[in-house]
Structures are given as structure tokens and as C-alpha cells.
Design an enzyme around this catalytic site. Sequence first.
Site, PDB file in Angstrom:
ATOM      1  N   ILE A 204      38.516 -21.239  -5.211  1.00 53.24           N
ATOM      2  CA  ILE A 204      39.366 -22.273  -4.603  1.00 53.24           C
ATOM      3  C   ILE A 204      40.773 -21.702  -4.433  1.00 53.24           C
ATOM      4  CG2 ILE A 204      40.276 -24.603  -4.750  1.00 53.24           C
ATOM      5  CD1 ILE A 204      37.228 -24.596  -4.843  1.00 53.24           C
ATOM      6  N   LYS A 205      41.315 -21.915  -3.250  1.00 52.45           N
ATOM      7  CA  LYS A 205      42.719 -21.550  -3.061  1.00 52.45           C
ATOM      8  C   LYS A 205      43.515 -22.848  -2.971  1.00 52.45           C
ATOM      9  CE  LYS A 205      44.373 -19.923   0.837  1.00 52.45           C
ATOM     10  NZ  LYS A 205      45.220 -19.282   1.864  1.00 52.45           N
ATOM     11  N   THR A 206      44.527 -22.966  -3.803  1.00 48.05           N
ATOM     12  CA  THR A 206      45.323 -24.191  -3.791  1.00 48.05           C
ATOM     13  C   THR A 206      46.759 -23.841  -4.154  1.00 48.05           C
ATOM     14  OG1 THR A 206      45.406 -26.478  -4.590  1.00 48.05           O
ATOM     15  CG2 THR A 206      44.815 -24.781  -6.202  1.00 48.05           C
TER      16      THR A 206
END
Length: 293
Positions: A204-206
Site C-alpha cells: 500500500i502506498k499512502t
Amino acid sequence: MADLEGVKIAKDYHVDVPFANNEPFYVKGANNLDWGMKKHLSNIFNKKSGNTVMFAFDHGYFMGSTAGLERLDLVIPKLLPNIDVLMGTRGALRTCVDPANGKGIALRATSGSSMLNEDLSHEVLAVDIEDAIRMNADCLAIQTFIGADGQLSSLENLSKAVNLGQRYSIPVMGVVAVGKQMERTPRFFKLATRILAELGANIIKTYYCEDFEEVVAACPVPIVVAGGKKLPEEEALTLAYNSIKGGAKGLDMGRNIFQSTHAVEMSAAIRKIVHEGYTDKEAYEFFQDAINK
Ligand code: 5RP
């Protein structure tokens, strides 16, 4: 096949030694994945530190040429020694990047927005899995818009990418977009990251936020933090340090590298935090020494 001359008879069976390849895989949530998925993940996350430095230059997919990325062919080569993964579009990679770069590839696979739109939340799954295989992509980057008008279609894109990624052993990186109507709160990021992981994203990129440790704890796959808008280098290094300290397994920085007046030194300083345990203060001292050499 080997020739048959001088064949020696096998005899060393080490019968008292347990099978050696029995360690759990080092990437969070990946233990039950196929060998090929793990190989791709090992091209992204360093086995020793468990972390990654992704250089993001996929901004052009909706921003066109942006400050600092006017000439990808000139920007990227000088950064290669300090980064682990190139995050870009297939167009940028094929036209501007030497395939013999030796880095992992995070392939931006959704598109459909431009800066001319008010609502950026409607994208399509643009790259088909065969072209991702041709590009030797180590993950597919899929933009998602939790809470926005384009939520359903973006989660459909993610699910289609996960279905194809599972079929062809290519990991999927779910990208959490933050639009005007989405506040950057722990509540939002806990919701968004967990939804993407539940739908099968492998990374996940956040963004970093308060109580980031809780966002990480609730997410069963590794989180990589996007840099966001350009900050003074010292602040950007603090963001990187807080992200890693908070449990992120890497940074995906774009503007805080390519819009720095010292992009190479900045990428090296980020690498110190991500892979060598530097604090933000130590990394900033490193950065200042490097630019004053
Ligand atoms: C651009 C992106 C970038 O990959 C992501 O935002 C990281 O870049 P930056 O650090 O400049 O925010 O998704 O559309």
C-alpha cells in the site's frame, strides 16, 4: 545439459541437517504467495533492511511535464545509485529509462485523469497484464479513491489488477489518493489502507499521518509512504524518518527528490534513513556535508 564425462556419484546427504529453506518470507503478509510474487517483492524490498526507496516520477500521467521532471532522461540516471525502485509510467520507462538499470519497477497502471479536471477520481486500468509482463514490472500501481465519486470504479480497477496479478505472479500496489474532500486523518488512512489490503493489494502506498503506527498495525501488508508536496529538505527527512520509525517499509518520494536543488544528495540522505538507520538529524547533517563538499 551437462556432458556425462566424469560423473561423480552423489554421497553428501547431510542427513542430520534440517531442510535449510524453511524461513518465513520477510515481506509482511506475503508468506502464502507464489515464488514469483516473492521474487518480485524481493526486487522491491531489500532483504537486509526490509525497506525500499522508490523514486516516483509517474506524475506526468496526469500532470504532464512538471517542475523537475522536464527531462526524465537526464534526471533519472544520476539518481539510480541511491534508489531501489523506479515508479513510472510505461511511456516514461520505455522512452527515457535504460532497461539495464538494475532496479525494481513499480509500473503506474491506471490513468484517465488530467490537471484540467476538477474531479480526478475516475481512472481506468490502462496497462494490460501482458504489457506489464513485457515491462518486467515488479508491481502494478493502482490509484484508488476511497470516499470520492470514483470509489467504485477505482476499487474495481484494483480488484481486476489483483485478479491478473495473482494469475501472472505480479504484485499489486494500491495507491491511496487524497483528494480535496478526503481529510488526511488517521481514521481515513486506517480505512483506506485496510480496504486495499483486504481487496488483495500486496503493498500500500499512502501518506504519513498522526497515529501512523496504528495505520501500519492494522494493515496486513507493507506500507510505503509518498512524499507529497515539496518541503524544505530538513522537513522531508523528518517525514521520512517518522515514517520508517512508525513502521513504514519505505518511502516513495518524487517531488522531495526531483524538486530539490540537490536531488542526488537528497536521495542519498533518504537512503541513509531507509536502509542504514539514520535519524532525520543525522541524515540532514549527511545531506549538508554532501552539498558542501
Ligand atoms: C503522482 C504519484 C506519485 O507517485 C506519489 O504522489 C509520490 O510522489 P510525490 O512524493 O511527489 O507525492 O502518485 O501521481
